[in-house]
Design an enzyme around this catalytic site. Structure first.
Site, PDB file in Angstrom:
ATOM      1  N   TYR A 132       0.813  -1.249  -0.006  1.00  0.00           N
ATOM      2  CA  TYR A 132      -0.140  -0.149   0.116  1.00  0.00           C
ATOM      3  C   TYR A 132       0.704   1.171  -0.171  1.00  0.00           C
ATOM      4  O   TYR A 132       1.714   1.492   0.924  1.00  0.00           O
ATOM      5  CB  TYR A 132      -0.931   0.096   1.161  1.00  0.00           C
ATOM      6  CG  TYR A 132      -2.055   1.108   1.070  1.00  0.00           C
ATOM      7  CD1 TYR A 132      -3.091   0.945   0.572  1.00  0.00           C
ATOM      8  CD2 TYR A 132      -1.687   2.537   1.490  1.00  0.00           C
ATOM      9  CE1 TYR A 132      -4.233   1.900   0.531  1.00  0.00           C
ATOM     10  CE2 TYR A 132      -2.607   3.460   1.141  1.00  0.00           C
ATOM     11  CZ  TYR A 132      -3.790   3.179   0.744  1.00  0.00           C
ATOM     12  OH  TYR A 132      -4.635   4.209   0.625  1.00  0.00           O
ATOM     13  N   GLN A 193     -10.814   0.420   0.659  1.00  0.00           N
ATOM     14  CA  GLN A 193     -11.363  -0.718  -0.506  1.00  0.00           C
ATOM     15  C   GLN A 193     -10.355  -1.337  -1.110  1.00  0.00           C
ATOM     16  O   GLN A 193     -10.318  -2.404  -1.409  1.00  0.00           O
ATOM     17  CB  GLN A 193     -12.197  -0.092  -1.577  1.00  0.00           C
ATOM     18  CG  GLN A 193     -11.358   1.186  -2.208  1.00  0.00           C
ATOM     19  CD  GLN A 193     -11.637   2.511  -1.554  1.00  0.00           C
ATOM     20  OE1 GLN A 193     -11.831   2.570  -0.102  1.00  0.00           O
ATOM     21  NE2 GLN A 193     -11.457   3.722  -2.158  1.00  0.00           N
ATOM     22  N   ASN A 216      -3.721   6.311   5.825  1.00  0.00           N
ATOM     23  CA  ASN A 216      -4.515   6.902   6.902  1.00  0.00           C
ATOM     24  C   ASN A 216      -5.300   6.059   7.778  1.00  0.00           C
ATOM     25  O   ASN A 216      -5.123   4.688   7.806  1.00  0.00           O
ATOM     26  CB  ASN A 216      -5.374   7.967   5.990  1.00  0.00           C
ATOM     27  CG  ASN A 216      -6.417   7.134   5.206  1.00  0.00           C
ATOM     28  OD1 ASN A 216      -6.765   6.211   5.394  1.00  0.00           O
ATOM     29  ND2 ASN A 216      -6.999   8.042   4.247  1.00  0.00           N
ATOM     30  N   SER A 239       3.124  10.126  12.258  1.00  0.00           N
ATOM     31  CA  SER A 239       4.955  10.174  12.328  1.00  0.00           C
ATOM     32  C   SER A 239       5.088  10.675  13.515  1.00  0.00           C
ATOM     33  O   SER A 239       4.497  11.591  13.956  1.00  0.00           O
ATOM     34  CB  SER A 239       5.426  10.448  10.958  1.00  0.00           C
ATOM     35  OG  SER A 239       6.637  10.386  11.031  1.00  0.00           O
ATOM     36  N   GLN A 260       9.092  15.971  10.959  1.00  0.00           N
ATOM     37  CA  GLN A 260       7.736  15.065  11.259  1.00  0.00           C
ATOM     38  C   GLN A 260       6.595  15.652  11.085  1.00  0.00           C
ATOM     39  O   GLN A 260       5.459  15.365  10.728  1.00  0.00           O
ATOM     40  CB  GLN A 260       8.048  14.012  12.171  1.00  0.00           C
ATOM     41  CG  GLN A 260       9.312  13.218  12.121  1.00  0.00           C
ATOM     42  CD  GLN A 260       9.301  12.621  10.487  1.00  0.00           C
ATOM     43  OE1 GLN A 260       8.481  11.599  10.408  1.00  0.00           O
ATOM     44  NE2 GLN A 260      10.296  12.766  10.149  1.00  0.00           N
ATOM     45  N   HIS A 263       4.577  16.239   8.128  1.00  0.00           N
ATOM     46  CA  HIS A 263       3.888  15.238   7.603  1.00  0.00           C
ATOM     47  C   HIS A 263       2.249  15.275   7.623  1.00  0.00           C
ATOM     48  O   HIS A 263       1.537  15.034   6.934  1.00  0.00           O
ATOM     49  CB  HIS A 263       4.251  13.942   8.170  1.00  0.00           C
ATOM     50  CG  HIS A 263       5.338  13.106   7.416  1.00  0.00           C
ATOM     51  ND1 HIS A 263       5.215  12.635   6.246  1.00  0.00           N
ATOM     52  CD2 HIS A 263       6.574  12.825   8.019  1.00  0.00           C
ATOM     53  CE1 HIS A 263       6.402  12.126   5.996  1.00  0.00           C
ATOM     54  NE2 HIS A 263       7.374  12.172   7.071  1.00  0.00           N
ATOM     55  N   GLU A 328       9.492   6.405  17.253  1.00  0.00           N
ATOM     56  CA  GLU A 328       9.658   6.138  15.869  1.00  0.00           C
ATOM     57  C   GLU A 328      11.130   6.459  15.223  1.00  0.00           C
ATOM     58  O   GLU A 328      11.784   5.441  14.874  1.00  0.00           O
ATOM     59  CB  GLU A 328       8.596   6.596  14.815  1.00  0.00           C
ATOM     60  CG  GLU A 328       8.846   6.225  13.343  1.00  0.00           C
ATOM     61  CD  GLU A 328       7.731   6.951  12.427  1.00  0.00           C
ATOM     62  OE1 GLU A 328       7.548   6.380  11.250  1.00  0.00           O
ATOM     63  OE2 GLU A 328       7.225   7.830  12.766  1.00  0.00           O
ATOM     64  N   HIS A 329      11.176   7.708  15.478  1.00  0.00           N
ATOM     65  CA  HIS A 329      12.615   7.928  15.107  1.00  0.00           C
ATOM     66  C   HIS A 329      13.203   8.792  16.145  1.00  0.00           C
ATOM     67  O   HIS A 329      12.575   9.889  16.939  1.00  0.00           O
ATOM     68  CB  HIS A 329      12.675   9.281  13.914  1.00  0.00           C
ATOM     69  CG  HIS A 329      11.734   8.871  12.826  1.00  0.00           C
ATOM     70  ND1 HIS A 329      10.408   9.089  12.459  1.00  0.00           N
ATOM     71  CD2 HIS A 329      12.174   8.122  11.586  1.00  0.00           C
ATOM     72  CE1 HIS A 329      10.027   8.790  11.395  1.00  0.00           C
ATOM     73  NE2 HIS A 329      10.949   8.084  10.827  1.00  0.00           N
ATOM     74  N   ASP A 362      14.985   8.511   5.584  1.00  0.00           N
ATOM     75  CA  ASP A 362      13.642   8.379   5.061  1.00  0.00           C
ATOM     76  C   ASP A 362      13.988   8.190   3.515  1.00  0.00           C
ATOM     77  O   ASP A 362      13.175   7.421   2.922  1.00  0.00           O
ATOM     78  CB  ASP A 362      13.131   9.674   5.176  1.00  0.00           C
ATOM     79  CG  ASP A 362      12.126   9.896   6.329  1.00  0.00           C
ATOM     80  OD1 ASP A 362      11.647   8.976   6.828  1.00  0.00           O
ATOM     81  OD2 ASP A 362      11.574  10.965   6.233  1.00  0.00           O
ATOM     82  N   GLU A 416      -1.886 -34.507  29.967  1.00  0.00           N
ATOM     83  CA  GLU A 416      -2.732 -33.572  29.430  1.00  0.00           C
ATOM     84  C   GLU A 416      -3.964 -34.163  28.699  1.00  0.00           C
ATOM     85  O   GLU A 416      -4.752 -33.422  28.373  1.00  0.00           O
ATOM     86  CB  GLU A 416      -2.097 -32.977  27.990  1.00  0.00           C
ATOM     87  CG  GLU A 416      -0.913 -31.976  28.293  1.00  0.00           C
ATOM     88  CD  GLU A 416      -0.344 -31.233  27.381  1.00  0.00           C
ATOM     89  OE1 GLU A 416      -0.603 -31.372  26.248  1.00  0.00           O
ATOM     90  OE2 GLU A 416       0.721 -30.359  27.656  1.00  0.00           O
ATOM     91  N   HIS A 421      -2.367 -38.954  21.046  1.00  0.00           N
ATOM     92  CA  HIS A 421      -1.211 -38.080  20.904  1.00  0.00           C
ATOM     93  C   HIS A 421      -0.070 -39.333  21.568  1.00  0.00           C
ATOM     94  O   HIS A 421       0.823 -39.551  20.857  1.00  0.00           O
ATOM     95  CB  HIS A 421      -0.926 -36.755  21.643  1.00  0.00           C
ATOM     96  CG  HIS A 421      -1.465 -35.933  20.936  1.00  0.00           C
ATOM     97  ND1 HIS A 421      -2.746 -35.462  20.737  1.00  0.00           N
ATOM     98  CD2 HIS A 421      -1.075 -34.730  20.501  1.00  0.00           C
ATOM     99  CE1 HIS A 421      -2.929 -34.556  20.171  1.00  0.00           C
ATOM    100  NE2 HIS A 421      -1.721 -33.887  20.099  1.00  0.00           N
TER     101      HIS A 421
END
Length: 433
Positions: A132, A193, A216, A239, A260, A263, A328-329, A362, A416, A421
């Protein structure tokens, strides 16, 4: 003057204020989850018809099953038509990303233990993955590279890309990146979708084994809901960056802080320092940058809603705060970053020294920029080759080896309450083949 939150580790309610700062809403509440669930079910049931109806509604162009496909020839045309500088930059980035990820390749292994049993691990790539690529407020060819190149290194047989095309317009640089990174098929659809199409398949889009790549809140919610039907890389949130600084150019630090924030209004930028004077200088530099940056409105909303300047007493305290944030960073803009580095346990990517801004990672450094957000660096890692490979256990044994450990296994099976088994072992121990 920017209204950026100031915190001091010596305040009596510092921990409470830090927790409040970090408790950003993921914005995937019941309303989003319900809307996405309906879209997923509709595309699963009606395939291309539903996919194109949602594409017309959300992206503003009337598509058909045939019209959404982006062929390898179309990607090659884009590669040939972008500028020489575009091609050089994309090729350099792809080469460096590939070189880094080659080091992540896992290998088969096996050993024979003291009773003669041979045990091992076999590594195999996924058959087909779906990538994606965000395409709403901005287009991200770097996202194509960071997802497709490691999949190629891992040996994935087919890489399928989906990318939103608002108004039916396809970004040429994204298609050029798809070509150079080895994407075999592309489709001009996005949103929940598109995630549904990748997970369930339609008449045009094949179902994949794993979906990777950021999006998103609707994409994030869709990935969460299709997990189990197929794999996903992670649930990526807005971010974020943490900069730890002692000395340095305030303009550099301020730019890194804003890198960031531009963004997304929901992004988070935090600066940590032992020097109150530096914090004040950076605050002034942030305001100066915001006066001229094209995406200043977005960046200002981010830093005034989610940003912070944090004063700490020493670097042990700084490391403690970083580990709570699990960013994250993480930039260590320090004269001696190695003094604090061993104490850092939780961060997606760490940028060491004054000359390594997050933007280097990046695009061009080589390590992956698909990173854990929202404090998930406490338990997860950057995207890599290992996300596109799976492990199978290998067990080989002689009768003699089973005779040595089989009775213990049968005993545990009985304990068990799983007699069948136990029987599988007892028959082999009592009877010749």
């Amino acid at each position: 003057m920017s209204k950026i939150l100031r915190l001091d580790s010596q305040e009596s309610k510092f921990s409470e204020h830090l927790d409040a700062l970090l408790s950003r809403e993921a914005d995937t509440g019941d309303d989003v989850q319900a809307l996405v669930a309906g879209i997923l079910a509709d595309v699963k049931t009606r395939g291309n018809a539903a996919l194109c109806e949602y594409t017309e509604r959300f992206d503003g162009w009337a598509c058909s099953g045939d019209a959404i496909e982006i062929t390898p020839e179309r990607m090659l045309d884009a590669w040939n038509n972008v500028s020489d500088m575009d091609r050089q930059a994309l090729q350099l980035a792809a080469d460096r990303i590939r070189a880094y990820h080659e080091h992540q390749k896992q290998e088969d292994w096996q050993y024979t233990d003291e009773i003669g049993m041979t045990l091992g691990q076999r590594i195999t790539p996924l058959d087909r993955v779906g990538l994606y690529v965000p395409g709403g407020k901005a287009a991200y060819p770097s996202s194509v590279l960071m997802n497709a190149v490691p999949a190629n290194v891992a040996g994935v047989e087919e890489i399928v890309m989906v990318v939103p095309t608002p108004g039916g317009e396809i970004n040429e640089l994204v298609l050029a990146a798809a070509h150079v990174s080895g994407v075999q098929r592309g489709f001009a659809v996005g949103g929940a979708q598109a995630v549904a199409a990748l997970a369930y398949g339609t008449e045009t889009i094949p179902a994949v084994d794993k979906i990777v790549g950021p999006g998103n809140k609707f994409v994030a919610a869709a990935k969460r809901q299709v997990f189990g039907t197929c794999g996903i890389d992670m649930i990526a949130g807005p971010s974020e960056i943490v900069v730890v600084a002692d000395t340095g150019n305030p303009a550099w630090i301020a730019a890194d802080f804003l890198s960031q924030a531009e963004h997304d209004e929901a992004a988070q930028s935090i600066l940590i320092s032992t020097d109150k004077h530096l914090l004040a200088q950076v605050a002034d530099a942030i305001e100066a940058h915001l006066a001229v940056l094209p995406r200043a409105a977005i960046a200002r909303a981010s830093v005034e809603t989610h940003g912070a300047l944090i004063h700490v007493q020493d670097w042990d305290e700084a490391a403690e705060v970083v580990n709570i944030i699990a960013p994250e960073h993480l930039e260590l803009a320090l004269e001696n970053p190695d003094a604090i580095l061993p104490a850092i346990k939780h961060a997606g990517a760490i940028f060491i020294g004054h000359f390594v801004p997050e933007a280097l990672g990046d695009y061009i450094a080589g390590p992956n920029h698909v990173l854990p957000t929202n404090r998930t660096a406490r338990f997860s890692s950057p995207l890599g080759v290992y996300d596109f490979q799976k492990r199978s256990s290998l067990i080989r044994a002689t009768r003699a080896a089973v005779e040595k450990i089989g009775p213990a296994a049968a005993h545990l099976a009985h304990r068990e309450g799983l007699q069948a088994h136990a029987l599988t072992l007892e028959l082999r121990l009592k009877q010749p083949q």
